[in-house]
Design a protein around this motif. Structure first.
Motif, mmCIF file in Angstrom:
data_model
loop_
_atom_site.group_PDB
_atom_site.id
_atom_site.type_symbol
_atom_site.label_atom_id
_atom_site.label_comp_id
_atom_site.label_asym_id
_atom_site.label_seq_id
_atom_site.Cartn_x
_atom_site.Cartn_y
_atom_site.Cartn_z
ATOM 1 N N LEU A 69 52.590 27.671 39.967
ATOM 2 C CA LEU A 69 51.645 28.785 40.011
ATOM 3 C C LEU A 69 52.140 29.846 40.980
ATOM 4 N N GLY A 70 52.614 29.401 42.137
ATOM 5 C CA GLY A 70 53.127 30.347 43.118
ATOM 6 C C GLY A 70 54.412 31.011 42.674
ATOM 7 N N ASP A 71 55.281 30.260 41.976
ATOM 8 C CA ASP A 71 56.562 30.806 41.532
ATOM 9 C C ASP A 71 56.401 31.795 40.384
ATOM 10 N N ALA A 72 55.260 31.731 39.699
ATOM 11 C CA ALA A 72 55.115 32.516 38.473
ATOM 12 C C ALA A 72 54.023 33.570 38.589
ATOM 13 N N GLU A 73 53.832 34.081 39.803
ATOM 14 C CA GLU A 73 52.717 35.002 40.023
ATOM 15 C C GLU A 73 52.758 36.201 39.078
ATOM 16 N N GLN A 74 53.892 36.885 39.041
ATOM 17 C CA GLN A 74 53.964 38.100 38.232
ATOM 18 C C GLN A 74 53.851 37.787 36.749
ATOM 19 N N ALA A 75 54.530 36.714 36.319
ATOM 20 C CA ALA A 75 54.492 36.368 34.895
ATOM 21 C C ALA A 75 53.083 36.001 34.465
ATOM 22 N N LEU A 76 52.396 35.215 35.294
ATOM 23 C CA LEU A 76 51.052 34.786 34.933
ATOM 24 C C LEU A 76 50.093 35.968 34.924
ATOM 25 N N GLU A 77 50.176 36.811 35.959
ATOM 26 C CA GLU A 77 49.264 37.949 36.018
ATOM 27 C C GLU A 77 49.492 38.874 34.830
ATOM 28 N N HIS A 78 50.766 39.096 34.476
ATOM 29 C CA HIS A 78 51.068 39.963 33.335
ATOM 30 C C HIS A 78 50.525 39.358 32.044
ATOM 31 N N ARG A 79 50.718 38.054 31.865
ATOM 32 C CA ARG A 79 50.245 37.412 30.639
ATOM 33 C C ARG A 79 48.724 37.435 30.559
ATOM 34 N N LEU A 80 48.066 37.218 31.685
ATOM 35 C CA LEU A 80 46.610 37.243 31.681
ATOM 36 C C LEU A 80 46.086 38.628 31.331
ATOM 37 N N GLU A 81 46.793 39.662 31.765
ATOM 38 C CA GLU A 81 46.335 41.019 31.496
ATOM 39 C C GLU A 81 46.596 41.438 30.058
ATOM 40 N N THR A 82 47.618 40.853 29.426
ATOM 41 C CA THR A 82 47.985 41.279 28.071
ATOM 42 C C THR A 82 47.436 40.364 26.985
ATOM 43 N N ALA A 83 46.948 39.169 27.337
ATOM 44 C CA ALA A 83 46.402 38.265 26.324
ATOM 45 C C ALA A 83 45.139 38.875 25.726
ATOM 46 N N PRO A 84 44.951 38.769 24.401
ATOM 47 C CA PRO A 84 43.789 39.397 23.762
ATOM 48 C C PRO A 84 42.460 38.782 24.180
ATOM 49 N N SER A 85 42.411 37.475 24.340
ATOM 50 C CA SER A 85 41.169 36.806 24.736
ATOM 51 C C SER A 85 41.539 35.576 25.542
ATOM 52 N N ILE A 86 41.201 35.579 26.819
ATOM 53 C CA ILE A 86 41.677 34.551 27.732
ATOM 54 C C ILE A 86 40.671 33.413 27.811
ATOM 55 N N ALA A 87 41.094 32.228 27.403
ATOM 56 C CA ALA A 87 40.223 31.067 27.541
ATOM 57 C C ALA A 87 40.271 30.534 28.961
ATOM 58 N N GLY A 88 41.442 30.586 29.592
ATOM 59 C CA GLY A 88 41.543 30.117 30.958
ATOM 60 C C GLY A 88 42.937 29.651 31.304
ATOM 61 N N VAL A 89 43.063 29.132 32.529
ATOM 62 C CA VAL A 89 44.321 28.612 33.053
ATOM 63 C C VAL A 89 44.118 27.134 33.359
ATOM 64 N N HIS A 116 41.846 32.760 20.977
ATOM 65 C CA HIS A 116 41.814 32.569 22.423
ATOM 66 C C HIS A 116 43.164 32.064 22.926
ATOM 67 N N SER A 117 43.446 32.338 24.197
ATOM 68 C CA SER A 117 44.700 31.902 24.802
ATOM 69 C C SER A 117 44.423 31.047 26.027
ATOM 70 N N LEU A 118 45.118 29.919 26.091
ATOM 71 C CA LEU A 118 45.017 29.002 27.219
ATOM 72 C C LEU A 118 46.393 28.935 27.871
ATOM 73 N N PHE A 119 46.450 29.131 29.197
ATOM 74 C CA PHE A 119 47.721 29.139 29.915
ATOM 75 C C PHE A 119 47.846 27.858 30.728
ATOM 76 N N ALA A 120 48.907 27.095 30.485
ATOM 77 C CA ALA A 120 49.118 25.820 31.166
ATOM 78 C C ALA A 120 50.183 25.985 32.242
ATOM 79 N N VAL A 121 49.843 25.558 33.465
ATOM 80 C CA VAL A 121 50.752 25.626 34.607
ATOM 81 C C VAL A 121 50.938 24.204 35.126
ATOM 82 N N PRO A 122 52.172 23.705 35.244
ATOM 83 C CA PRO A 122 52.379 22.293 35.564
ATOM 84 C C PRO A 122 51.990 21.891 36.977
#
Length: 530
Positions: free
Chosen positions: A91-111, A80-86
């Motif tokens: 969150l607003g500055d990293a929209e594209q990066a976060l969306e891309h990572r969420l789409e490519t992670a094999p199993s998303i635990a959450g943000v 599982h993958s957990l994404f930490a945003v400070p």
């Protein structure tokens, strides 16, 4: 703890890490046995982060300490993958990066984003979701993503649906079934908000929460739309003062400090200190010292101790009592929708469940009473804390819906094992709390691991009343049966439990442990010797 096969995260606040002793934190480590430690923000707490890394031998994540050049950090927990945003700004500055990572992670635990919280708009008297525009922009549309936040207490769990273009609230508390996701793909963003902050009602001590993860049917958290079996689940939340010396009855923060100044830093230290020495300390006294020894012995050994010669409830009756448990639609119920009864004499279980008409609360009661008074008119009933819940509500509902059985009900011997052990002080029980699940697990009871608790069963039946959505009936019946069998398991352990004596309370720890008559199958409560 149960459900050990699932990846587990421990959420522990900077305040708890800074204020609790190393022995208490080690105790929490051994009990929760996490795969990752999460320190919620939103403030930076480098000292708490360092303390966690010293105590826990697993990865530690404190989002506010993220590197500015890489605001979104991915942390893998098993598969599982957990994404930490400070922060919400990140969150607003990293929209594209976060969306891309969420789409490519094999199993998303959450943000994880601790700025996400709820607010109340006074003019509209409505609850709003902070930073929903940033969330809708950053998270993928047509899916439901879980956001863990220390900005809300553990126990908060709500699903929000936001418009993908501007973050406007489309719905709250919406079940996200696959068909619904498909029909709104590209137009809405599903967000499940799960609180992991200190739980309300635990005072200044704070709390710790264990969170378990499962992958959804297609890797999306919440995509299966089953809120009874969430892919992210807060397994357990306990007060921070249930660890270390303060877990022992009679020891609060001041007494713990006093003991630590005298070199008594752990429960094993406490048990190596004689009752006389403890009683000589200012503000303790002999009675408190004896109680400390009794409870510490039980916590360390995992075996209960009987404190009196009082017989167990129904121990003098020719047949064992019927173990009883009920399920309702809340603490102020409109229906008792399930009654479970376990007969230890035959190892048989009976379930009385209202599956068809929740507007008819008398049907289940009538079926239960027909069986009880028709088949077992002379048997006693045994519950866990039944006088505070089961018996009280059964009598109330019988009065309203099946009054012809009231006289027979009055004649039934209604017994409460919790009341005998805890309220009447006839025994000291292992477990972090005196809840049935904690006590039975500490004694080695292996339940069915349904993943349910009383609140979840109540919410599930509330939804059934509102919408007609069927429960997983077998699973909920198993949960009730588990409680009935657990009551009898604890009863049997108390039957063979050692009785405390003046000699056993003052003997060295190794002597007390070796002379115990308690079964050796009772498991430890996750407490280490330190």
């Amino acid at each position: 703890m149960s459900n050990r096969g699932r990846p587990r995260v421990l959420s522990i606040s900077p305040r708890v890490l800074s204020s609790r002793s190393l022995a208490a934190l080690q105790d929490a480590r051994d009990y929760f046995d996490p795969d990752l430690v999460l320190i919620p923000g939103p403030s930076r707490a480098p000292q708490a982060d360092a303390r966690a890394r010293h105590v826990f031998d697993v990865p530690v994540v404190h989002p506010p300490l993220a590197n500015a050049s890489e605001p979104v950090r991915r942390h893998d927990i098993g598969s599982h993958s957990l994404f930490a945003v400070p922060s919400a700004d990140a969150l607003g500055d990293a929209e594209q990066a976060l969306e891309h990572r969420l789409e490519t992670a094999p199993s998303i635990a959450g943000v994880v984003c601790d700025d996400v919280t709820t607010t109340v708009r006074p003019t509209a008297l409505e609850t709003d979701l902070a930073h929903r525009s940033a969330l809708s922009a950053a998270l993928p549309a047509g899916k439901t993503t879980t956001v863990l936040t220390g900005g809300l207490p553990a126990g908060y769990d709500e699903r929000w649906r936001l418009a993908a273009d501007d973050g406007a609230v489309v719905g709250v508390g919406v079940d996200d079934g696959n068909s619904q996701v498909e029909s709104t793909e590209g137009t809405t963003v599903g967000v499940r908000i799960v609180g992991i902050g200190s739980r309300e009602g635990y005072g200044t001590a704070g709390s710790l929460s264990a969170i378990a993860f499962d992958a959804g049917s297609d890797g999306d958290i919440g995509s299966d739309g089953d809120p009874e079996n969430p892919d992210v689940e807060v397994l357990e939340t306990l007060p921070a003062d249930e660890f270390g010396l303060e877990a022992v009855s009679g020891i609060g923060p001041k007494t713990a400090d006093k003991l630590e100044r005298r070199g008594v830093a752990s429960r094993s230290d406490l048990l190596e200190t004689s009752v006389e020495t403890l009683a000589s300390m200012s503000g303790i006294g002999r009675q408190t010292a004896v109680r400390m020894h009794q409870h510490a012995t039980v916590l360390e050994s995992g075996a209960p101790r009987r404190l009196s010669d009082e017989t167990l409830p129904a121990e003098d009756r020719p047949r064992p009592p019927l173990c009883l448990d009920i399920e309702t639609d809340g603490l102020s119920p409109t229906i008792i929708w399930q009654i479970g009864a376990y007969d230890p004499a035959t190892d048989e279980y009976r379930a009385f469940v209202e599956r068809s008409d929740p507007t008819e609360p008398g049907a289940v009661l009538e079926s239960f009473c027909d069986w009880l008074f028709g088949v077992h008119p002379d048997r006693a009933l045994l519950t866990w804390n039944g006088w505070r819940f089961d018996y009280r509500h059964l009598e109330s509902f019988l009065t309203r819906h099946v009054p012809r059985y009231l006289d027979a009900w009055d004649d039934v011997a209604k017994l409460d094992l919790y009341g005998w052990a805890v309220t009447d002080e006839n025994a000291v029980l292992p477990g972090r709390t005196n809840a049935l699940e904690d006590v039975s697990a500490a004694l080695g009871y292996e339940g069915a691991a349904t993943g349910l608790d009383g609140a979840q069963t109540a919410r599930a039946y509330q939804r059934f009343i509102r919408t007609g959505t069927e429960l997983e009936w077998d699973r909920h019946e198993t949960y009730c049966e588990d409680d009935c069998r657990a009551v009898w398991y604890v009863y049997e352990q108390l039957q063979t439990a050692e009785k405390s004596t003046a000699e056993s309370r003052t003997a060295p720890l190794d002597e007390r442990m070796s002379t115990s008559d308690s079964p050796t199958t009772g498991s430890q409560t996750g407490l280490g010797d330190f």
